[in-house]
Design an enzyme around this catalytic site. Structure first.
Site, PDB file in Angstrom:
ATOM      1  N   TYR A  46       6.058  87.113  -8.205  1.00 54.65           N
ATOM      2  CA  TYR A  46       4.610  86.393  -7.592  1.00 54.65           C
ATOM      3  C   TYR A  46       4.232  86.872  -5.948  1.00 54.65           C
ATOM      4  CZ  TYR A  46       1.419  82.924  -5.273  1.00 54.65           C
ATOM      5  OH  TYR A  46       0.408  81.933  -5.544  1.00 54.65           O
ATOM      6  N   SER A 128      -1.143  77.986   5.332  1.00 53.74           N
ATOM      7  CA  SER A 128      -2.200  78.467   3.638  1.00 53.74           C
ATOM      8  C   SER A 128      -2.051  76.132   3.228  1.00 53.74           C
ATOM      9  CB  SER A 128      -1.188  78.343   2.751  1.00 53.74           C
ATOM     10  OG  SER A 128      -1.884  78.259   1.666  1.00 53.74           O
ATOM     11  N   TYR A 152      -8.173  76.465   1.965  1.00 51.99           N
ATOM     12  CA  TYR A 152      -9.108  77.482   0.345  1.00 51.99           C
ATOM     13  C   TYR A 152     -10.037  75.772   0.271  1.00 51.99           C
ATOM     14  CZ  TYR A 152      -5.689  80.673  -1.015  1.00 51.99           C
ATOM     15  OH  TYR A 152      -4.839  81.754  -0.895  1.00 51.99           O
ATOM     16  N   THR A 178     -10.788  81.198   3.980  1.00 55.16           N
ATOM     17  CA  THR A 178     -10.020  81.644   2.952  1.00 55.16           C
ATOM     18  C   THR A 178     -11.567  82.332   2.039  1.00 55.16           C
ATOM     19  OG1 THR A 178      -8.137  81.991   3.015  1.00 55.16           O
ATOM     20  CG2 THR A 178      -8.761  83.455   1.021  1.00 55.16           C
ATOM     21  N   LYS A 260     -11.718  85.649   6.125  1.00 58.29           N
ATOM     22  CA  LYS A 260     -11.010  85.459   5.736  1.00 58.29           C
ATOM     23  C   LYS A 260     -10.639  86.459   4.325  1.00 58.29           C
ATOM     24  CE  LYS A 260      -5.471  85.657   4.709  1.00 58.29           C
ATOM     25  NZ  LYS A 260      -5.863  86.119   3.540  1.00 58.29           N
ATOM     26  N   HIS A 284      -6.584  90.824   0.810  1.00 58.37           N
ATOM     27  CA  HIS A 284      -5.538  89.742   0.741  1.00 58.37           C
ATOM     28  C   HIS A 284      -4.095  90.583  -0.303  1.00 58.37           C
ATOM     29  CE1 HIS A 284      -5.570  84.935  -1.338  1.00 58.37           C
ATOM     30  NE2 HIS A 284      -4.391  85.683  -1.089  1.00 58.37           N
ATOM     31  N   GLY A 338       2.455  89.545   6.543  1.00 61.55           N
ATOM     32  CA  GLY A 338       1.855  88.163   4.974  1.00 61.55           C
ATOM     33  C   GLY A 338       3.161  88.761   4.334  1.00 61.55           C
TER      34      GLY A 338
HETATM   35  C1  LIG Z   1       3.232  85.200  -1.619  1.00 59.61           C
HETATM   36  C2  LIG Z   1       1.591  85.520  -0.847  1.00 59.61           C
HETATM   37  C3  LIG Z   1       1.481  84.117  -0.678  1.00 59.61           C
HETATM   38  C4  LIG Z   1       0.075  83.980  -0.270  1.00 59.61           C
HETATM   39  N1  LIG Z   1      -0.875  83.564   0.106  1.00 59.61           N
HETATM   40  C5  LIG Z   1      -1.838  83.242   0.581  1.00 59.61           C
HETATM   41  C6  LIG Z   1      -2.606  81.589   0.876  1.00 59.61           C
HETATM   42  O1  LIG Z   1      -2.382  80.339   0.197  1.00 59.61           O
HETATM   43  N2  LIG Z   1      -3.785  82.123   1.333  1.00 59.61           N
HETATM   44  C7  LIG Z   1      -4.263  82.856   1.815  1.00 59.61           C
HETATM   45  O2  LIG Z   1      -5.283  83.531   2.621  1.00 59.61           O
HETATM   46  N3  LIG Z   1      -3.744  84.744   1.729  1.00 59.61           N
HETATM   47  C8  LIG Z   1      -2.499  84.251   1.070  1.00 59.61           C
HETATM   48  N4  LIG Z   1      -1.842  85.649   0.543  1.00 59.61           N
HETATM   49  C9  LIG Z   1      -2.975  86.733   1.764  1.00 59.61           C
HETATM   50  C10 LIG Z   1      -1.538  87.123   3.214  1.00 59.61           C
HETATM   51  O3  LIG Z   1      -2.393  85.475   4.177  1.00 59.61           O
HETATM   52  C11 LIG Z   1      -2.407  88.196   3.183  1.00 59.61           C
HETATM   53  O4  LIG Z   1      -3.667  88.493   3.459  1.00 59.61           O
HETATM   54  C12 LIG Z   1      -1.846  89.426   3.099  1.00 59.61           C
HETATM   55  O5  LIG Z   1      -0.029  88.952   2.516  1.00 59.61           O
HETATM   56  C13 LIG Z   1      -1.169  90.844   3.416  1.00 59.61           C
HETATM   57  O6  LIG Z   1      -1.264  91.620   2.511  1.00 59.61           O
HETATM   58  P1  LIG Z   1      -0.375  92.252   3.163  1.00 59.61           P
HETATM   59  O7  LIG Z   1       1.150  90.947   3.037  1.00 59.61           O
HETATM   60  O8  LIG Z   1       0.741  93.364   2.029  1.00 59.61           O
HETATM   61  O9  LIG Z   1       0.542  92.438   4.464  1.00 59.61           O
HETATM   62  C14 LIG Z   1      -0.826  85.227   0.595  1.00 59.61           C
HETATM   63  C15 LIG Z   1       0.352  86.370   0.058  1.00 59.61           C
HETATM   64  C16 LIG Z   1       0.893  86.420  -0.192  1.00 59.61           C
HETATM   65  C17 LIG Z   1       1.527  88.309  -0.879  1.00 59.61           C
END
Ligand SMILES: Cc1cc2nc3c(=O)[nH]c(=O)nc-3n(C[C@H](O)[C@H](O)[C@H](O)COP(=O)(O)O)c2cc1C
Length: 387
Positions: A46, A128, A152, A178, A260, A284, A338
């Site tokens: 995940y 988040s 969201y 986002t 975002k 993302h 992230g």
């Molecule tokens: C497990 C996971 C959950 C995420 N959940 C959210 C979220 O709830 N809201 C959001 O805007 N982005 C979410 N993201 C995206 C991150 O904010 C970010 O854009 C992303 O992790 C960047 O890529 P990187 O981790 O490979 O550098 C999530 C990313 C991951 C890996």
């Protein structure tokens, strides 16, 4: 003046005198590999997985590899500072913890551990909407720490307004909206395991603790999970909003608003025209559009288009101190990390997140010092060459 961030290296070496080594790697580019050995396959994929073939996950990293830092000498980089202010939030380095949802699948303390570690290190946490703990609980864990709230955007305006009211009341200062996830991308790693935490009610604490959300249910989510899920699902997905809808958020949020998921200069210009305060150049982490361009490749044109009108934040692929410097040199004001801190959480809860953050900041500080930069303003395209 506070101790240089690079001092974490000295701390680690000194502990070696007592035969103590770090609990897990200091190489923040190798955390995925080491986390795999401590995580169950469902949560691991995940976090690690991307959309489709993973082409954009790979592209995000490859884009960083195509740029190289050009070190400069005898520049008095002994006296340097990474400190900066982003949308009114003062930070010791231009790094924020990006929004990562459902952190309780990674560690039982989830977002609470992350909030505590971020506050200890002094970096802002972006919480988040898909958190495993409520807005109020994460705020309490964050204490005096800086905190932003990621939205969201719920399809129900009353629930949306309620989230924003709660977040403001709980001390979240900036809203991060986002835009790239009004539907979940095609994620074979999760699909192949039929793994989606939300359908078990995990990651929905913000909704389930919301008075307006709960008022729309006959029975509370604790007594009838299925009914709560059926109320949540159409609220979460399926509706792509329009630029005009942003006025609603402005009405209900008094602080700065950041969009975002921006990957095109025209969208960045529209964000500025719509009166937004900032953007996150992000795909993302390659989790939404397989085959999309690397986020770093989108950055220079966007920064060029709106850098003087908007705060430009960046994420997707940041793993090391050098990566942070490259993103700043290409026009970002600060970066979001992230996956790396999520892997830290998997390794050791709050301590694990702290170790990842301190490692990244020390690496960043050393990279800045040794490449001859004294402040984030000094990082420009002159600092880079094509690799
Ligand atoms: C497990 C996971 C959950 C995420 N959940 C959210 C979220 O709830 N809201 C959001 O805007 N982005 C979410 N993201 C995206 C991150 O904010 C970010 O854009 C992303 O992790 C960047 O890529 P990187 O981790 O490979 O550098 C999530 C990313 C991951 C890996």
């Amino acid at each position: 003046m506070s101790a240089p961030l690079a001092n974490y290296a000295n701390e680690i070496y000194l502990q070696g005198l007592g035969d103590v080594v770090p609990a897990f790697t200091t190489d923040t580019s190798r955390l995925e590999e080491s986390a795999r050995s401590v995580m169950e396959p469902g949560p691991f994929w995940y976090v690690a997985g991307g959309a489709g073939s993973g082409a954009t996950v790979r592209a995000n990293r490859e884009a960083f590899d195509r740029w190289r830092l050009v070190p400069r000498m005898l520049r008095d980089a002994t006296n340097r500072s990474l400190a900066t202010t982003v949308l009114g939030t003062s930070i010791p380095a231009p790094v924020l913890l990006g929004p990562v949802g459902v952190q309780s699948i990674i560690h039982p303390d989830g977002e609470l551990a992350t909030a505590r570690a971020a506050a200890e290190v002094g970096l802002p946490m972006v919480m988040s909407t898909a958190s495993s703990y409520s807005i109020e609980d994460v705020a309490a864990a964050s204490g005096d720490g800086a905190r932003w709230f990621q939205l969201y955007w719920p399809n129900d305006p009353d629930v949306c307004a309620s989230f924003l009211r709660r977040a403001e009341a709980a001390g979240f200062t900036t809203l991060v909206v986002t835009l790239d996830t009004w539907l979940l991308g095609w994620r074979p790693r999760d699909l192949d395991q039929s793994y989606l935490p939300f359908i078990r009610g995990t990651g929905l604490a913000v909704y389930f603790s919301d008075p307006v959300f709960r008022a729309g249910l006959d029975k509370p989510p604790e007594d009838d999970l299925m009914a709560a899920l059926l109320r949540w699902l159409p609220m979460f997905t399926g509706t792509d909003k329009s630029w005009d809808d942003l006025a609603f958020l402005r009405e209900h949020w008094s602080g700065p608003i950041v969009l975002k998921g921006i990957q095109h200069a025209d969208d960045a210009r529209r964000a500025a025209d719509a009166g937004m305060d900032g953007i996150v150049v992000s795909n993302h982490g390659g989790r939404q559009v397989d085959g999309a361009i690397a986020s770093l490749d989108a950055l220079p044109a966007i920064a060029e288009a709106v850098g003087d009108r908007l705060t430009v934040l960046f994420d997707s692929g940041v793993r090391t101190g050098a990566d942070v410097l490259k993103a700043l040199a290409l026009g970002a004001d600060a970066v979001l990390i992230g996956r790396p801190y999520a892997y830290g959480l998997a390794h050791g809860g709050q301590d694990g997140v702290r170790h990842v953050l301190r490692s990244l900041l020390a690496d960043l500080d050393l990279a800045m010092a040794l490449s001859g930069h004294r402040s984030v303003e000094e990082l420009t395209t002159e600092s880079l060459a094509r690799g």
